[in-house]
Design a protein around this motif. Sequence first.
Motif, short mmCIF file in Angstrom:
data_model
loop_
_atom_site.label_atom_id
_atom_site.label_comp_id
_atom_site.label_asym_id
_atom_site.label_seq_id
_atom_site.Cartn_x
_atom_site.Cartn_y
_atom_site.Cartn_z
N LEU A 1 0.82 -1.21 0.00
CA LEU A 1 0.00 0.00 0.00
C LEU A 1 0.86 1.27 0.00
O LEU A 1 0.44 2.29 -0.51
N GLU A 2 2.05 1.18 0.56
CA GLU A 2 2.95 2.33 0.56
C GLU A 2 3.73 2.46 -0.75
O GLU A 2 4.20 3.54 -1.11
N SER A 3 3.85 1.35 -1.49
CA SER A 3 4.68 1.33 -2.70
C SER A 3 3.90 1.48 -4.00
O SER A 3 4.49 1.84 -5.02
N TYR A 4 2.59 1.19 -3.97
CA TYR A 4 1.77 1.18 -5.20
C TYR A 4 0.47 1.90 -4.94
O TYR A 4 0.03 2.06 -3.81
N ARG A 5 -0.15 2.33 -6.03
CA ARG A 5 -1.45 3.00 -5.91
C ARG A 5 -2.46 2.04 -5.26
O ARG A 5 -2.55 0.87 -5.66
N GLU A 6 -3.18 2.54 -4.31
CA GLU A 6 -4.12 1.71 -3.56
C GLU A 6 -5.10 0.98 -4.46
O GLU A 6 -5.45 -0.18 -4.20
N GLU A 7 -5.52 1.60 -5.56
CA GLU A 7 -6.53 0.99 -6.42
C GLU A 7 -6.02 -0.23 -7.19
O GLU A 7 -6.81 -1.00 -7.73
N ILE A 8 -4.70 -0.44 -7.25
CA ILE A 8 -4.21 -1.64 -7.94
C ILE A 8 -3.81 -2.75 -6.96
O ILE A 8 -3.43 -3.84 -7.39
N VAL A 9 -3.88 -2.49 -5.67
CA VAL A 9 -3.50 -3.49 -4.66
C VAL A 9 -4.73 -4.26 -4.21
O VAL A 9 -5.73 -3.67 -3.80
N GLN A 10 -4.65 -5.58 -4.32
CA GLN A 10 -5.72 -6.46 -3.84
C GLN A 10 -5.13 -7.40 -2.80
O GLN A 10 -4.14 -8.07 -3.06
N VAL A 11 -5.77 -7.44 -1.63
CA VAL A 11 -5.35 -8.34 -0.57
C VAL A 11 -6.33 -9.52 -0.58
O VAL A 11 -7.53 -9.33 -0.43
N LEU A 12 -5.78 -10.73 -0.79
CA LEU A 12 -6.64 -11.91 -0.96
C LEU A 12 -6.26 -13.01 0.02
O LEU A 12 -5.07 -13.23 0.29
N PRO A 13 -7.25 -13.73 0.55
CA PRO A 13 -6.95 -14.84 1.46
C PRO A 13 -6.36 -16.02 0.70
O PRO A 13 -6.70 -16.26 -0.47
N SER A 14 -5.47 -16.75 1.34
CA SER A 14 -4.82 -17.89 0.70
C SER A 14 -4.62 -19.01 1.73
O SER A 14 -3.49 -19.35 2.08
N ASN A 15 -5.74 -19.53 2.21
CA ASN A 15 -5.70 -20.58 3.23
C ASN A 15 -6.03 -21.96 2.70
O ASN A 15 -5.55 -22.95 3.24
N THR A 16 -6.87 -22.02 1.68
CA THR A 16 -7.41 -23.30 1.22
C THR A 16 -7.27 -23.44 -0.29
O THR A 16 -6.98 -22.46 -0.99
N VAL A 17 -7.54 -24.63 -0.78
CA VAL A 17 -7.55 -24.87 -2.22
C VAL A 17 -8.64 -24.00 -2.86
O VAL A 17 -8.45 -23.46 -3.95
N GLU A 18 -9.76 -23.84 -2.17
CA GLU A 18 -10.83 -23.00 -2.69
C GLU A 18 -10.40 -21.54 -2.81
O GLU A 18 -10.75 -20.88 -3.79
N ASP A 19 -9.63 -21.05 -1.85
CA ASP A 19 -9.08 -19.69 -1.94
C ASP A 19 -8.16 -19.58 -3.16
O ASP A 19 -8.24 -18.62 -3.92
#
Length: 175
Positions: A137-155
Amino acid sequence: MEAKRQLPNVLVTGTPGTGKSTTCEQIAEATRLRHVNVGDLVRSQDLHCGWDEEYSCHIIDEDKICDALEDQMNRGGNIVDYHGCDFFPERWFDLVIVLQTDNTVLYERLEKRGYPQKKLSENVECEIMHVIVQEALESYREEIVQVLPSNTVEDLESNVERTVQWYKQVTCHVR
């Protein structure tokens, strides 16, 4: 997307063990993006300045990495896989994905990799403190940053599908 590039560049980042490489491999299979695993690049092209015994890893040379990738990134069509993100030029990326994993899941993944206890603990702490999210978030424009969960095969499947859909949307005018 930068005017001179016909294909986008994507950065997939996150604490070690969050599933970056697997995610990138699957996205690359479903798109025309080239998977660039920065860790592999560092090892194959000696883009480091030594070995850190305490953490059992190379000490990367950020300038060498950026120099080695500059032309390829300017052409576009890359999906870059690395646990750090604050040293890459902002202009390189059209989408930045930060993968996050539950601490218990992350601990187990890193333990299976045989991480030394100090390295394992520091990486889990990094995840708890959202260090990579903050860097992104400090290095790139906020609108291009996506935070996604990565816990399961479904994720994983959801993250890949979401990114492939984004890719199709931004490249529909190219085809």
